[in-house]
Design a protein around this motif. Structure first.
Motif, PDB file in Angstrom:
ATOM      1  N   GLU A  62       0.859  -1.180   0.000  1.00 13.92           N
ATOM      2  CA  GLU A  62       0.000   0.000   0.000  1.00 13.92           C
ATOM      3  C   GLU A  62       0.898   1.233   0.000  1.00 13.92           C
ATOM      4  OE1 GLU A  62      -3.224   0.123  -0.219  1.00 13.92           O
ATOM      5  OE2 GLU A  62      -3.679  -2.010   0.032  1.00 13.92           O
TER       6      GLU A  62
ATOM      7  N   TYR B 213       1.056   5.443   0.601  1.00  9.50           N
ATOM      8  CA  TYR B 213       0.356   6.560   1.243  1.00  9.50           C
ATOM      9  C   TYR B 213       1.165   7.847   1.071  1.00  9.50           C
ATOM     10  CZ  TYR B 213      -1.984   2.697   3.625  1.00  9.50           C
ATOM     11  OH  TYR B 213      -2.669   1.538   3.913  1.00  9.50           O
TER      12      TYR B 213
ATOM     13  N   GLN C 263       0.570  -3.650   7.231  1.00  2.00           N
ATOM     14  CA  GLN C 263       0.800  -2.260   7.631  1.00  2.00           C
ATOM     15  C   GLN C 263       2.165  -2.045   8.298  1.00  2.00           C
ATOM     16  OE1 GLN C 263      -2.443  -0.553   9.871  1.00  2.00           O
ATOM     17  NE2 GLN C 263      -3.631  -0.209   8.022  1.00  2.00           N
TER      18      GLN C 263
ATOM     19  N   ASN D 144      -2.218   7.934  11.201  1.00  2.00           N
ATOM     20  CA  ASN D 144      -3.400   7.928  10.335  1.00  2.00           C
ATOM     21  C   ASN D 144      -3.428   6.669   9.463  1.00  2.00           C
ATOM     22  OD1 ASN D 144      -3.875  10.390  11.431  1.00  2.00           O
ATOM     23  ND2 ASN D 144      -4.014  11.514   9.508  1.00  2.00           N
ATOM     24  N   ILE D 145      -2.242   6.189   9.084  1.00  2.00           N
ATOM     25  CA  ILE D 145      -2.186   4.937   8.332  1.00  2.00           C
ATOM     26  C   ILE D 145      -2.625   3.784   9.240  1.00  2.00           C
ATOM     27  CG2 ILE D 145      -0.690   3.341   7.081  1.00  2.00           C
ATOM     28  CD1 ILE D 145       1.125   5.701   6.412  1.00  2.00           C
ATOM     29  N   HIS D 146      -2.137   3.809  10.470  1.00  2.00           N
ATOM     30  CA  HIS D 146      -2.471   2.745  11.431  1.00  2.00           C
ATOM     31  C   HIS D 146      -3.977   2.664  11.654  1.00  2.00           C
ATOM     32  CE1 HIS D 146      -2.392   0.107  14.812  1.00  2.00           C
ATOM     33  NE2 HIS D 146      -2.684   1.040  15.698  1.00  2.00           N
ATOM     34  N   TYR D 147      -4.586   3.823  11.785  1.00  2.00           N
ATOM     35  CA  TYR D 147      -6.031   3.843  12.035  1.00  2.00           C
ATOM     36  C   TYR D 147      -6.851   3.974  10.752  1.00  2.00           C
ATOM     37  CZ  TYR D 147      -4.809   4.400  16.936  1.00  2.00           C
ATOM     38  OH  TYR D 147      -4.301   4.206  18.197  1.00  2.00           O
ATOM     39  N   LYS D 148      -6.143   3.943   9.615  1.00  2.00           N
ATOM     40  CA  LYS D 148      -6.811   4.038   8.298  1.00  2.00           C
ATOM     41  C   LYS D 148      -7.650   5.293   8.189  1.00  2.00           C
ATOM     42  CE  LYS D 148      -6.837  -0.969   7.724  1.00  2.00           C
ATOM     43  NZ  LYS D 148      -7.629  -2.186   7.442  1.00  2.00           N
TER      44      LYS D 148
ATOM     45  N   TYR E 232      -6.153   8.391   4.363  1.00  2.00           N
ATOM     46  CA  TYR E 232      -5.251   8.067   3.270  1.00  2.00           C
ATOM     47  C   TYR E 232      -5.754   6.869   2.476  1.00  2.00           C
ATOM     48  CZ  TYR E 232      -2.089  11.095   5.782  1.00  2.00           C
ATOM     49  OH  TYR E 232      -1.533  12.176   6.429  1.00  2.00           O
ATOM     50  N   ARG E 233      -5.596   6.928   1.167  1.00  2.00           N
ATOM     51  CA  ARG E 233      -5.933   5.819   0.305  1.00  2.00           C
ATOM     52  C   ARG E 233      -4.795   5.625  -0.694  1.00  2.00           C
ATOM     53  NH1 ARG E 233      -8.899   5.659   3.815  1.00  2.00           N
ATOM     54  NH2 ARG E 233     -11.158   5.477   3.871  1.00  2.00           N
ATOM     55  N   LYS E 234      -4.713   4.441  -1.251  1.00  2.00           N
ATOM     56  CA  LYS E 234      -3.608   4.126  -2.167  1.00  2.00           C
ATOM     57  C   LYS E 234      -3.580   5.064  -3.362  1.00  2.00           C
ATOM     58  CE  LYS E 234      -1.355   0.260  -4.473  1.00  2.00           C
ATOM     59  NZ  LYS E 234      -1.316  -1.180  -4.660  1.00  2.00           N
TER      60      LYS E 234
END
Length: 455
Positions: free
Chosen positions: A362, A364, A392, A444-448, A451-453
């Motif tokens: 992924e 980000y 992740q 923010n990546i950890h909690y989704k 961010y998107r691919k």
């Protein structure tokens, strides 16, 4: 004939960083050096470059505050800067001479030539060793074209007493774009002749484009898909001509088309050591095709990047191997690489360009320069592109920032130590700082979140 356990041909980081451990363990070590102690990085490369780059880095930073606090002008006096650089760099061989004595490393001054796989000649002196390590580094490439005598290398530019009004740079790698950044920041004319359609091909191209755009806005001209065929001189004007008919004139021309292995004239053919312009092929133990002859650093033909940090890693590994402290082949952690443009670009781990075309990762984008505390430094364009695996875990990062080298080291630490996003989220960072904002954004990546691919 004097006997040694190990002879190193070359005195740079690829040699002495490991040699000191061998000496400390009781081995008798000889270092052979025909030039200045420390080799290219210490005397002609990275150290000189960063000393000359620093005031221009400051100049670029000051300009960020135009209209929001900046009063007056800041300019760099190149002659006094060069004098400072020379004073600092000239101390390095003296420093290393003292270090070699401290580490009980013998030194032979002169060109080392192999007579056989255990014997090295330096001038009129002959030395014998159980093992020999070739650590002779790289030399700048000068193309074999009419007028090649008018071309200068990076070594010569880093000694120049006055900056030329207009410089033509052949090539588009590290050296070319770093020098173009300095010259452009100094307000001087620069034209870059690029063999292909790509600048800094080993770096993340969206960030390379940002740097190229800045340089072009400063007046730098790029000429793509051009092959230089001739350089002529009339009075004090130099003209570079290409196969397409392009003709560019200036005061100074730099050949920055790469470097080749320094393997000529040291007896490799006589001994039967395999080599090419890429260097000496070695196995996982840094061993050439001749079992007792090894190669480390830039002259070793491996898949690892040719960086001083890699040379140090190889030198220390070889010392452990020769001391019997490991029987495993050399392995490499993720290796951060930085191009010292203004601003910097850095890369570490899995490349975003590869990850973007793979289902294994992924990607980000983190425009952390737009975060409040970084906005206050007015570096709004600072950005990172982070690569994670499907679990992740961070496996790579690209950074575009005036502090990219520091961020790259942080990511190298995170990746090599397999620090999870959850663990990073539990840490407390010094604030306000650019790195704290970047690290905080990783949660923010950890909690989704956000961010998107395809961002």
């Amino acid at each position: 004939m004097e006997d040694y356990d190990v002879i190193y041909i070359g005195s740079g980081n690829a040699a002495w960083q490991g040699a000191r451990f061998l000496s400390d363990a009781g081995m008798k070590i000889l270092i052979v050096e025909k030039g200045l102690y420390g080799g290219a990085c210490a005397n002609y490369g990275c150290n000189s470059k960063i000393a000359l780059d620093a005031p221009y880095e400051l100049s670029a930073a000051i300009k960020r505050f135009e209209g929001i606090g900046k009063v007056g002008d800041f300019s760099v006096d190149w002659p006094s800067l060069m004098k400072y650089k020379e004073e600092k760099i000239s101390a390095m061989p003296v420093f290393l001479d003292n270090k070699f004595k401290e580490y009980n490393l013998d030194v032979a001054n002169g060109k080392g030539v192999l007579l056989d796989n255990h014997t090295v000649q330096v001038g009129d002196d002959i030395y014998h060793a159980d093992k020999i390590v070739i650590s002779t580094g790289l030399d700048p490439i000068i193309p074999d074209i009419p007028g090649k005598e008018f071309l200068n290398t990076s070594d010569e530019f880093l000694e120049i007493k006055e900056l030329p009004e207009k410089t033509i740079i052949i090539g588009a790698g590290f050296v070319s774009i770093e020098f173009a950044s300095i010259l452009a920041e100094a307000g001087l004319d620069v034209e870059v002749i690029v063999h292909s359609d790509t600048v800094l091909r080993n770096f993340y191209q969206p960030y390379v484009k940002k740097v190229v755009d800045i340089l072009e806005n400063q007046g730098v001209k790029f000429h793509y898909n051009e092959d230089v065929i001739e350089v002529t001189k009339e009075n004090e004007t130099l003209t570079v001509k290409t196969s397409s008919g392009l003709s560019v004139s200036g005061d100074y021309v730099i050949s920055a088309i790469g470097r080749k292995a320094n393997v000529e004239g040291i007896g490799l053919e006589k001994v039967g050591v395999e080599f090419s312009d890429k260097g000496i092929p070695v196995n996982g133990f840094l061993q050439s095709n001749i079992p007792n002859i090894y190669a480390t650093g830039d002259v070793a033909d491996t898949s690892a990047p040719k960086l001083v940090t890699v040379a140090i890693h190889q030198s220390k590994y070889l010392a452990k191997y020769l001391l019997g402290q490991t029987d495993e082949e050399i392995s490499y952690p993720v290796i951060p690489a930085v191009v010292f443009t203004l601003p910097r670009i850095a890369t570490v781990g899995v490349r975003a360009s590869d990850a973007e075309n793979s289902d294994e990762y992924e990607v980000y984008k983190i425009p952390y320069g737009k975060s409040y505390s970084v906005v206050l430094k007015n570096e709004t364009t600072a950005e990172a592109t982070v690569v994670t695996d499907k679990q992740q875990n961070i496996v790579g990062a690209e950074i575009y920032s005036s502090e990219a080298e520091n961020a790259a080291n942080l990511f190298a630490f995170i990746i090599n130590n397999k620090i999870t996003l959850e663990q990073l989220d539990e840490m407390i960072y010094a604030f306000p700082s650019s790195s704290s904002v970047l690290l905080y954004k990783l949660h923010n990546i950890h909690y989704k979140i956000g961010y998107r691919k395809d961002n």
